[in-house]
Scaffold this active site. Structure first.
Site, PDB file in Angstrom:
ATOM      1  CG  ASP A   1      -7.907  -6.135   4.222  1.00 57.03           C
ATOM      2  OD1 ASP A   1      -8.144  -7.272   4.660  1.00 57.03           O
ATOM      3  OD2 ASP A   1      -8.000  -5.836   3.014  1.00 57.03           O
TER       4      ASP A   1
ATOM      5  CG  HIS B   1     -10.680  -8.335   8.618  1.00 54.84           C
ATOM      6  ND1 HIS B   1      -9.325  -8.611   8.601  1.00 54.84           N
ATOM      7  CD2 HIS B   1     -10.947  -7.716   7.435  1.00 54.84           C
ATOM      8  CE1 HIS B   1      -8.807  -8.193   7.455  1.00 54.84           C
ATOM      9  NE2 HIS B   1      -9.769  -7.643   6.739  1.00 54.84           N
TER      10      HIS B   1
END
Length: 326
Positions: free
Chosen positions: A99, A300
């Site tokens: 991320d 994610h």
């Protein structure tokens, strides 16, 4: 066993979690996370002969949280990584990021290839700097101010929403962006905050947690954020346009160290505008990059959702790019 301590690096105090001996591997978390997001990587990497260190990056968890918004630029964050390598008594490291940690890892490798032996990014690829307009402005114009970056840039707004009930925040955010959320099959919709609503209004409470996320995990995240809050991490987003200006000298520069990119095909970043063209072109832009690893059905939270596959990909990469000794 993972051990914890605080080190001074780049003029601030950073909390680090550490296990193993050997060549240094730094694991950089994203938002809203902390060292704990790498809980599945410590033991396998340490067993393979690496010294594994996962810091709480500046603004997060038990690390120092500068008050000034502009203390969170990409150059400050790269400076923290370089300072941390030296504070740990090393001259080089493999840097792995997920991320927001991925852009920090990519930029550390780009700016200091003498320090970075190899680099890996999860979820966020090495994204070329757009020469047209800064990212916050671009997304504001593209989505009428509803893109979540623009919601996050508003002072105090997301901060208060997330801090009102941190455990609820983590339930919603971790499930909402995961591959287990049916709304992300086959590809997540663009993360647009509803008019008059908040970020958490984009999803629903999962009820039953997916297998990779436990109530104990939520306990850990909630405890780590109890004092720190969310403002430090949100300040990273508030510097996106400043980062665009600061990184102008490196526009078009290619990575010069061995590199690996791993993502899930249900990752919201995988569906961002332009990604369908960028990801197939990555190896032309960065010749040292391996063929990207795309995990089917993964959302994610790459290394948390698919720890065995991520660990295997990292270890295979490390054996070639930065082999352990002894």
């Amino acid at each position: 066993m993972v051990e914890h301590r605080t080190v001074e690096a780049n003029g601030i105090r950073l909390h680090v979690a550490e296990e193993g001996e050997g060549p240094l591997v730094l694991l950089l978390h994203g938002f809203p996370e902390c060292w704990y997001s790498w809980r599945h990587q410590f033991a396998p990497l340490a067993a393979a002969g690496y010294r594994v260190v996962a810091p709480d990056q500046r603004g997060y968890g038990r690390s120092e949280r500068p008050a000034a918004v502009d203390a969170y630029t990409i150059l400050d964050l790269v400076g923290d990584v370089i300072g941390l390598v030296h504070a740990l008594g090393e001259s080089q490291a493999v840097v792995v990021g997920h991320d927001w940690g991925a852009p920090v890892a990519w930029h550390t490798a780009l700016l200091r290839p003498d320090v970075v032996r190899a680099v890996a990014g999860l979820s966020v690829p090495p994204t070329p700097r757009s020469g047209d307009a800064p990212p916050l402005r671009s997304m504001r114009e593209l989505y009428d101010g509803r893109f979540y970056w623009n919601y996050f840039e508003r002072p105090g707004v997301a901060d208060a929403e997330f801090a009102a009930d941190p455990r609820r925040t983590f339930r919603h955010v971790l499930y909402g962006a995961s591959g287990d959320n049916p709304a992300n099959d086959p590809v997540p919709a663009q993360p647009l905050v509803p008019p008059g609503g908040g970020f958490l209004d984009m999803g629903e409470d999962p009820g039953e947690l997916p297998g990779w996320l436990t109530e104990e995990d939520l306990d850990a995240y909630t405890a780590e954020y109890a004092e720190a809050g969310f403002t430090g991490g949100l300040n990273w987003y508030r510097n996106l346009d400043l980062n665009w200006r600061l990184t102008a000298p490196w526009a078009g520069a290619a990575l010069r160290v061995p590199a690996l990119y791993v993502t899930g095909d249900r990752d919201l970043v995988y569906g961002f505008p332009g990604m369908s063209e960028l990801i197939p072109a990555l190896r032309k832009l960065h010749p040292t990059l391996r063929e990207p690893v795309v995990l089917p059905g993964c959302g994610h939270w790459t290394q948390q959702e698919r720890p065995a596959e991520v660990d295997a990909a990292l270890l295979d990469f490390l054996r070639e790019a930065a082999p352990a000794t002894g």
